[in-house]
Design a protein around this motif. Structure first.
Motif, mmCIF file in Angstrom:
data_model
loop_
_atom_site.group_PDB
_atom_site.id
_atom_site.type_symbol
_atom_site.label_atom_id
_atom_site.label_comp_id
_atom_site.label_asym_id
_atom_site.label_seq_id
_atom_site.Cartn_x
_atom_site.Cartn_y
_atom_site.Cartn_z
ATOM 1 N N LYS A 45 11.588 -5.122 -6.977
ATOM 2 C CA LYS A 45 10.318 -4.590 -6.450
ATOM 3 C C LYS A 45 9.665 -3.734 -7.527
ATOM 4 O O LYS A 45 10.306 -2.867 -8.120
ATOM 5 C CB LYS A 45 10.546 -3.775 -5.181
ATOM 6 C CG LYS A 45 9.252 -3.250 -4.560
ATOM 7 C CD LYS A 45 9.475 -2.750 -3.143
ATOM 8 C CE LYS A 45 9.948 -1.327 -3.133
ATOM 9 N NZ LYS A 45 10.049 -0.793 -1.748
ATOM 10 N N HIS A 59 6.883 -0.888 -8.521
ATOM 11 C CA HIS A 59 5.899 0.148 -8.232
ATOM 12 C C HIS A 59 5.053 0.185 -9.499
ATOM 13 O O HIS A 59 5.598 0.406 -10.589
ATOM 14 C CB HIS A 59 6.551 1.516 -8.010
ATOM 15 C CG HIS A 59 7.440 1.567 -6.815
ATOM 16 N ND1 HIS A 59 8.801 1.324 -6.858
ATOM 17 C CD2 HIS A 59 7.157 1.843 -5.522
ATOM 18 C CE1 HIS A 59 9.315 1.456 -5.646
ATOM 19 N NE2 HIS A 59 8.353 1.765 -4.823
ATOM 20 N N ASP A 115 5.167 -2.663 -4.301
ATOM 21 C CA ASP A 115 4.874 -1.433 -3.572
ATOM 22 C C ASP A 115 3.783 -0.739 -4.376
ATOM 23 O O ASP A 115 4.029 -0.225 -5.461
ATOM 24 C CB ASP A 115 6.137 -0.577 -3.521
ATOM 25 C CG ASP A 115 5.959 0.653 -2.657
ATOM 26 O OD1 ASP A 115 6.974 1.223 -2.250
ATOM 27 O OD2 ASP A 115 4.804 1.041 -2.404
ATOM 28 N N GLU A 130 3.535 -3.957 -0.024
ATOM 29 C CA GLU A 130 3.958 -2.706 0.629
ATOM 30 C C GLU A 130 3.048 -1.554 0.237
ATOM 31 O O GLU A 130 2.717 -1.376 -0.933
ATOM 32 C CB GLU A 130 5.396 -2.403 0.200
ATOM 33 C CG GLU A 130 5.966 -1.110 0.698
ATOM 34 C CD GLU A 130 7.384 -0.881 0.213
ATOM 35 O OE1 GLU A 130 8.062 -1.854 -0.180
ATOM 36 O OE2 GLU A 130 7.806 0.291 0.212
ATOM 37 N N GLU A 131 2.658 -0.795 1.228
ATOM 38 C CA GLU A 131 1.943 0.490 1.091
ATOM 39 C C GLU A 131 0.822 0.428 0.067
ATOM 40 O O GLU A 131 0.684 1.278 -0.802
ATOM 41 C CB GLU A 131 2.920 1.619 0.777
ATOM 42 C CG GLU A 131 2.346 2.973 1.167
ATOM 43 C CD GLU A 131 3.317 4.145 1.129
ATOM 44 O OE1 GLU A 131 4.515 3.964 0.822
ATOM 45 O OE2 GLU A 131 2.852 5.262 1.424
ATOM 46 N N GLU A 179 6.129 2.958 5.688
ATOM 47 C CA GLU A 179 7.201 3.752 5.064
ATOM 48 C C GLU A 179 6.949 5.233 5.285
ATOM 49 O O GLU A 179 7.796 5.953 5.793
ATOM 50 C CB GLU A 179 7.276 3.427 3.579
ATOM 51 C CG GLU A 179 8.164 4.384 2.799
ATOM 52 C CD GLU A 179 8.331 3.964 1.370
ATOM 53 O OE1 GLU A 179 8.549 2.762 1.106
ATOM 54 O OE2 GLU A 179 8.233 4.826 0.474
ATOM 55 N N ARG A 224 9.346 -1.337 8.603
ATOM 56 C CA ARG A 224 10.066 -0.550 7.608
ATOM 57 C C ARG A 224 10.615 0.713 8.270
ATOM 58 O O ARG A 224 9.966 1.311 9.155
ATOM 59 C CB ARG A 224 9.144 -0.150 6.436
ATOM 60 C CG ARG A 224 9.887 0.461 5.224
ATOM 61 C CD ARG A 224 9.116 0.227 3.974
ATOM 62 N NE ARG A 224 9.720 0.712 2.723
ATOM 63 C CZ ARG A 224 10.773 0.192 2.116
ATOM 64 N NH1 ARG A 224 11.438 -0.809 2.697
ATOM 65 N NH2 ARG A 224 11.209 0.656 0.967
HETATM 66 MG MG LIG Z 1 7.744 2.091 -0.708
#
Ligand SMILES: [Mg+2]
Ligand SMILES: O=C(O)[C@H](O)[C@@H](O)[C@@H](O)C(=O)NO
Length: 382
Positions: free
Chosen positions: A169, A171, A206, A232-233, A258, A280
């Motif tokens: 994942k 970020h 994310d 995600e987010e 989250e 989540r």
């Molecule tokens: Mg996250």
């Protein structure tokens, strides 16, 4: 059996992890930081422990709320003690947070496991004793050879696959990185990783937590072309309606929430609002192992997977006790850091991963952490 004390040991340890102004972790020079170990003790000498950020178990919170609920009570009455603490939150002027509830709940689970001589995942009812991990990469940076370019992400992803990860994942870059956020750069980093690892590694993003609906839509459409497993987010999770809109308009699964509050109650709203395709949870996000289990069971009732936020023994435990959790989030990782070096206050890693990308559950009683009490007691700060 009665709880006779709730105590906190504050200690110093060395880390290369630094938090930026937005709270995101990045590598840096070794420096001393403080951590706390909370201990719940009973009249028969049993103890339960949980590590915590110092401010989460500060004296005001422990004395004004936690001790008032716990002292004199049966430590096996976890559900009633959690409900009582949760009810104190409303009148606490936001001083008693879900994070504190999580620490207390985890220490009570640890105490029960230590008392009975069995690991908590067996006490709950285990589904598996090893869990596939995805490598969760730190937010991007502007460090030469770090995570400053899409190519840096691609190179690091290759390293992670060689280490055994079957999922990764990203970020990507967020402020205070000077030019972030940037949807097109996010997609370039994801494309570089897909190019580097090939089609069989599961990839997730994310993203910057405050994109607009249209920016999140553009990002999601880019990830669809790259065969990513979830987004995600990408937006502020306080707007459930925005996620309902995004999930309606994207094919890629939308995962969340989250960081949104509301424990398992709000996560029920996300499901009924069709704001996510994958739910989540996280021990520290929803107030402990106990509410995290409720969240996972809720998702299961809707035929939905529920992925767990964060690393560490409590989060590893809940990934092992439910069929509808696919991954353990192992991280955060960076080219400049050796995650497997662990921490001075643990004798062994809480989440050892084999060469095939599986993290193995501890068979030690309680949460299963191999705590270095000598290090803690030798490094106390008052
Ligand atoms: Mg996250
Ligand atoms: O916002 C961050 O610092 C990271 O995203 C962090 O919370 C990370 O643990 C995460 O979100 N994992 O899903």
């Amino acid at each position: 059996m009665k709880i006779t004390d709730v105590s906190v040991r504050r200690f110093g340890h060395t880390t290369h992890r630094h938090a930026d102004s937005a709270g995101h972790a990045h590598p840096g020079p070794a420096h001393k930081v403080e951590l706390a170990l909370l201990t719940i003790a009973t009249d028969d000498g049993s103890e339960g422990h949980c590590f915590s950020p110092v401010e989460i178990v500060r004296p005001h919170v422990i004395d004004k709320f936690v001790k008032k609920v716990l002292l004199g009570q049966d430590p096996f009455d976890r559900e009633r003690l959690w409900q009582d603490l949760a009810h104190w939150q409303r009148g606490s002027a936001a001083q008693l947070t879900d994070r504190t509830l999580a620490i207390i709940d985890c220490a009570l689970w640890d105490l029960a496991g230590r008392k009975l001589g069995i690991p908590v995942h067996k006490l709950i009812g285990s589904y598996r004793d090893k869990v596939p991990a995805y490598g969760s990469i730190m937010c991007g940076d502007e460090l030469e050879g770090g995570l400053a370019t899409p190519e840096d992400y691609g190179r690091f992803a290759e390293t992670l696959v060689k280490r055994g990860y079957k999922g990764i994942k990203l970020h990507t870059w967020m402020p205070p990185v000077s030019w972030a956020p940037d949807v097109k750069m996010d997609i370039k980093a994801c494309a570089a990783v897909r190019e580097a690892v090939g089609p069989d590694i599961h990839l997730m993003l994310d993203a910057f937590h405050w994109y607009s609906r249209t920016e999140a839509l553009e990002l999601g459409r880019g990830l669809e072309k790259l065969g990513f497993a979830w987004i995600e987010e990408a937006m502020d999770e306080q707007s459930t309606a925005s996620y309902t809109w995004l999930a309606e308009n994207l094919d890629i699964p939308v995962l969340g929430p989250e960081s949104a509050g509301g424990k398992h109650y709000n996560r029920a709203e996300w499901i009924t609002s069709k704001a996510c395709d994958i739910l989540r949870t996280g021990v520290h996000d929803v107030g402990g192992i106990s509410p995290a289990l409720k969240t996972m069971h809720l998702a299961e009732s809707f035929g939905m997977n529920c992925e767990v936020h964060g690393n560490g023994a409590p989060n590893l435990i809940i990934t092992a006790v439910s069929k509808n959790v696919r991954w353990y989030e192992r991280g955060l990782l960076h080219p400049f850091l050796e995650y497997d070096d662990g921490f001075e206050y643990l004798n062994t890693l809480a989440d050892p991963m084999d060469e095939n990308g599986f993290v193995h559950l501890s068979d030690k009683p309680g949460l299963g952490e191999d705590i270095n009490f000598d290090f803690i007691n030798d490094n106390l700060v008052d």
